[in-house]
Enzyme design. Structure first.
Site, PDB file in Angstrom:
ATOM      1  N   HIS A 191       0.810  -1.226   0.000  1.00  0.00           N
ATOM      2  CA  HIS A 191       0.000   0.000   0.000  1.00  0.00           C
ATOM      3  C   HIS A 191       0.834   1.263   0.000  1.00  0.00           C
ATOM      4  O   HIS A 191       0.446   2.255  -0.575  1.00  0.00           O
ATOM      5  CB  HIS A 191      -1.002  -0.002   1.152  1.00  0.00           C
ATOM      6  CG  HIS A 191      -0.528  -0.740   2.337  1.00  0.00           C
ATOM      7  ND1 HIS A 191      -0.997  -1.992   2.638  1.00  0.00           N
ATOM      8  CD2 HIS A 191       0.413  -0.454   3.236  1.00  0.00           C
ATOM      9  CE1 HIS A 191      -0.363  -2.437   3.705  1.00  0.00           C
ATOM     10  NE2 HIS A 191       0.486  -1.520   4.094  1.00  0.00           N
ATOM     11  N   GLU A 435     -17.001  -6.576 -28.853  1.00  0.00           N
ATOM     12  CA  GLU A 435     -16.095  -7.393 -28.054  1.00  0.00           C
ATOM     13  C   GLU A 435     -16.340  -8.886 -28.246  1.00  0.00           C
ATOM     14  O   GLU A 435     -15.614  -9.711 -27.713  1.00  0.00           O
ATOM     15  CB  GLU A 435     -16.217  -7.029 -26.572  1.00  0.00           C
ATOM     16  CG  GLU A 435     -17.634  -7.071 -26.041  1.00  0.00           C
ATOM     17  CD  GLU A 435     -17.762  -6.571 -24.596  1.00  0.00           C
ATOM     18  OE1 GLU A 435     -16.770  -6.613 -23.864  1.00  0.00           O
ATOM     19  OE2 GLU A 435     -18.862  -6.153 -24.223  1.00  0.00           O
ATOM     20  N   ASP A 459     -12.008  -8.152 -23.799  1.00  0.00           N
ATOM     21  CA  ASP A 459     -12.828  -9.323 -24.100  1.00  0.00           C
ATOM     22  C   ASP A 459     -12.671  -9.770 -25.547  1.00  0.00           C
ATOM     23  O   ASP A 459     -12.628 -10.962 -25.824  1.00  0.00           O
ATOM     24  CB  ASP A 459     -14.299  -9.048 -23.773  1.00  0.00           C
ATOM     25  CG  ASP A 459     -14.617  -9.381 -22.317  1.00  0.00           C
ATOM     26  OD1 ASP A 459     -13.875 -10.201 -21.740  1.00  0.00           O
ATOM     27  OD2 ASP A 459     -15.579  -8.821 -21.766  1.00  0.00           O
ATOM     28  N   CYS A 506     -12.137   1.134 -26.007  1.00  0.00           N
ATOM     29  CA  CYS A 506     -12.046   1.267 -24.567  1.00  0.00           C
ATOM     30  C   CYS A 506     -11.436  -0.025 -24.067  1.00  0.00           C
ATOM     31  O   CYS A 506     -11.815  -1.099 -24.466  1.00  0.00           O
ATOM     32  CB  CYS A 506     -13.404   1.545 -23.924  1.00  0.00           C
ATOM     33  SG  CYS A 506     -14.640   0.288 -24.212  1.00  0.00           S
TER      34      CYS A 506
END
Lengths: 580, 91
Positions: A191, A435, A459, A506
């Site tokens: 982190h 996709e 995808d 995208c």
């Protein structure tokens, strides 16, 4: 004399500042009162109040962290808050108080019991939670002892040095006082490193020998690109790191100066550079990065992690807020995209052997018209709510469309809802995510029914190559720069343009400057990507002409036999601009 | 007392977020809820206790409820497990 150390580079940037050592905060057992000073009820009330206060602090911290580091990082603190509120933990501590222990000892003992159980586990995940428990325990004990739990903070902007930084420690130092972070342990995914990247300061982790070489106030130079750390640097070393800081700063300013500039090539060919939005909290960062609207708002975030579906009103509020955040720019809302791999308690679906090929995306929307209509209704009401203001322009995108019939049906339903709502759909662009390979094959007919096509590279590649992107052994098969994939993308772009539809991408791939240049070369109109990639892609495209991109991608398609070679061809031709 | 055996289907099992969601759901009922795995028996309303059972995808767990509204609580929790306990989306 200076001391040179090397760790793992975990966040880019360079810093030269005094060190501030954050010591391990575990209260020493001997400091704790052994027996309770008051009656059982009083001591129990003290315990309950301390746990409650710790929980409240942690939840507040989760909110703050979510704002500047994102929901995944905030999750840690939410879990910590949950631990502080745990009923069994309280019961164990209460028992100890009945046996005359002080609240401090009781709570340390209770955390200790759970810690033992978790640390003994073979699961790496559970063993790591043991450290989380220590963090929460220290917070609760500090509250009981009346100590500040905010942690010490440096007086001046410093390089934070520690053996290990707990999430609470990292998050409690004001960001403006952090010049860089160096830890002896940790990995680039810890982190502290994630936070450093979010803050834009350098971080080096796994830097052994650090605390032996350093003291609070000692000057330290940190190079977050090489992992180099110099303690008490000499003149030449100071000059070197200052040089690195200057070039990092120049680059940062160069990119920041582009923030409000539109995306285009060197010869003025317009490319919209939008941000993918996965949560309402991502919006400010997307604006800060210079995103021109959003090419993908993942509306799932409204639906996840809850036991009932969000109401239409709840959705309207969020959608309107997102629209208002992007004045004048297009905002593409993707309708609910979930399947059996992301089950929701309120979507009663049979489990599927193969969720990637099952009822998901638009398929789910068509079998659950209640959810789908509710979402469309909310989008159109949000549109009505922002009408007449300079809010963003609403666009609606359907995911996982595989046939023309699905698209036609989805549009019909949208038309019906618009009529019920009395909303005029003129000006609302309706598009499809390309996709599924069948949609790519049918792209001419699909495009005839769409105002835009957005290629979902993740995808599409997974289905084209029959390769799960999460399975490391096959992940390399599916590469967007594969020459035949580039040819397919060109076909999709041409089909869109022939039908008057704009075409975008995208997906993670759009944020890779080499891929972005190749897509521009193929005629793409819009790239929507993770916000951190926007400044770099914007800058690179402004150095290239459309023709240079086209020539490079053409040569890659003709000459390359695989994605790796295609990348070398493109980078070879566009080299200097890509290495800016 | 009502009880049922269920198999965890979601990838993360009873860890991380699903553990939290499950414990929260259990805590929302007045009935006592116990979770049993491999002879160990814990309070299902305690996320820490649930974590110590280290339940993975494919594991068989037993849910036992007693007291007010025990049947309703059991039915809802079984349903929650069978629908995958709201596994999060990848980002």
């Amino acid at each position: 004399m200076s001391t040179r150390l090397t760790g793992r580079a975990a966040a880019p940037g360079a810093a030269l500042a005094p060190a501030f050592i954050v010591a391990s905060r575990s209260p020493v057992e001997d400091e704790l009162p052994r027996e309770r000073s008051g009656p059982v009820e009083e001591e129990t009330a003290r315990l309950r109040a301390a746990l409650g206060r710790a929980e409240a602090q942690l939840r507040e911290l989760a909110g703050t962290v979510e704002e500047f580091a994102g929901p995944a990082e905030a999750e840690i603190f939410e879990a910590h808050g949950e631990f502080a509120a745990d009923p069994e933990l309280f019961r164990l501590a209460e028992e100890a108080i009945h046996a005359d222990a002080s609240a401090e000892r009781a709570v340390v003992g209770a955390f200790g019991s759970f810690r033992e159980l978790l640390a003994a586990s073979e699961s790496e995940y559970l063993a790591a939670r043991a450290a989380d428990l220590d963090d929460v325990r220290d917070r609760v004990v500090s509250i009981l002892l009346g100590r500040t739990t905010v942690g010490e903070r440096p007086d001046v902007r410093s390089v934070i040095a520690a053996h290990e930084l707990t999430p609470s420690q990292t998050a409690s130092i004001p960001p403006t006082l952090i010049a860089g972070i160096v830890t002896e342990t940790g990995s680039p995914t810890s982190h502290a490193a994630i936070l450093a990247r979010a803050l834009g300061v350098p971080a080096v982790v796994s830097c052994s020998g650090l605390l032996e070489a350093i003291g609070t106030g000692t000057d330290v130079a940190v190079d977050g690109r090489t992992g180099g750390v110099v303690v008490a640097p000499e003149r030449s070393e100071r000059q070197a790191i200052r040089g690195r800081m200057e070039s990092e700063e120049r680059r940062r300013l160069e990119l920041a100066a582009l923030r409000d500039e539109p995306g285009h090539t060197a010869d003025g060919h317009r490319i919209e550079l939008a941000a993918n939005i996965g949560s309402i909290q991502h919006v400010p960062a997307a604006l800060e990065a210079g995103g021109e609207g959003s090419g993908l708002v993942r509306t799932e975030f409204m639906f996840m992690d809850r036991t009932t579906a969000p109401t239409v009103d709840e959705q309207v509020k969020v959608y309107a807020e997102v629209l208002r955040s992007f004045p004048g720019d297009r905002v593409v809302f993707r309708t609910l995209d979930i399947g059996a791999d992301k089950p929701l308690p309120f979507v009663d679906r049979e489990p599927e052997e193969n969720p990637a090929l099952g009822i998901r995306g638009i398929r789910l929307s068509l079998v659950r018209p209640d959810l789908f209509r509710g979402q469309l209704r909310a989008l159109l009401r949000a549109l009505r709510e922002v009408a007449g203001t300079d809010a963003g322009r609403l666009a609606i995108m359907f995911p996982l469309v595989s046939t023309v019939a699905e698209l036609v049906r989805a549009r019909e339903i949208l038309g019906e809802v618009a009529e019920e709502e009395g909303v005029d759909l003129t000006g609302v662009e309706v598009g499809v995510m390309v996709e599924v390979p069948s949609a790519a094959l049918a792209v001419r007919r699909v495009a005839a029914h769409a105002d835009f096509l957005s290629i979902g590279t993740n995808d599409l590649l997974q289905y084209l190559f029959a390769a799960d992107r999460l399975v490391g052994a096959v992940a390399d098969l599916a590469e967007i720069l594969d020459p035949d994939v580039l040819t397919l993308i060109e076909r999709i772009i041409d089909a869109g343009h022939a039908n008057g539809a704009w075409v975008g991408v995208c997906g993670e791939a759009a944020g890779d400057p080499t891929v972005a240049a190749a897509l521009v070369g193929l005629g793409i109109d819009e790239l929507s990507m993770t916000r951190v990639a926007i400044p770099e892609v914007k800058d690179v495209l402004r150095r290239l002409t459309r023709q240079e991109c086209t020539d490079a991608v053409r040569e890659a398609i003709e000459r390359a036999t695989d994605a790796g070679e295609a990348r070398r061809v493109i980078e070879g031709r566009l080299g200097t601009a890509l290495q800016a | 007392m009502p009880e049922a055996t269920v198999v965890l289907r979601n990838p993360t099992g009873l860890h991380a977020r699903p553990a939290k969601i499950f414990a929260r759901a259990a805590a929302s009922f007045a009935a006592d809820v116990e979770l049993v795995k491999g002879g160990k028996e814990v309070n299902a309303k305690s996320v820490l206790s649930v974590l110590t059972l280290d339940c993975h995808q494919g594991d068989e767990i037993r849910i036992r409820t007693t007291g007010d509204g025990a049947d309703e609580a059991l039915a809802r929790l079984v349903e929650l497990v069978e629908t995958g306990i709201g596994e999060p989306e990848e980002s």
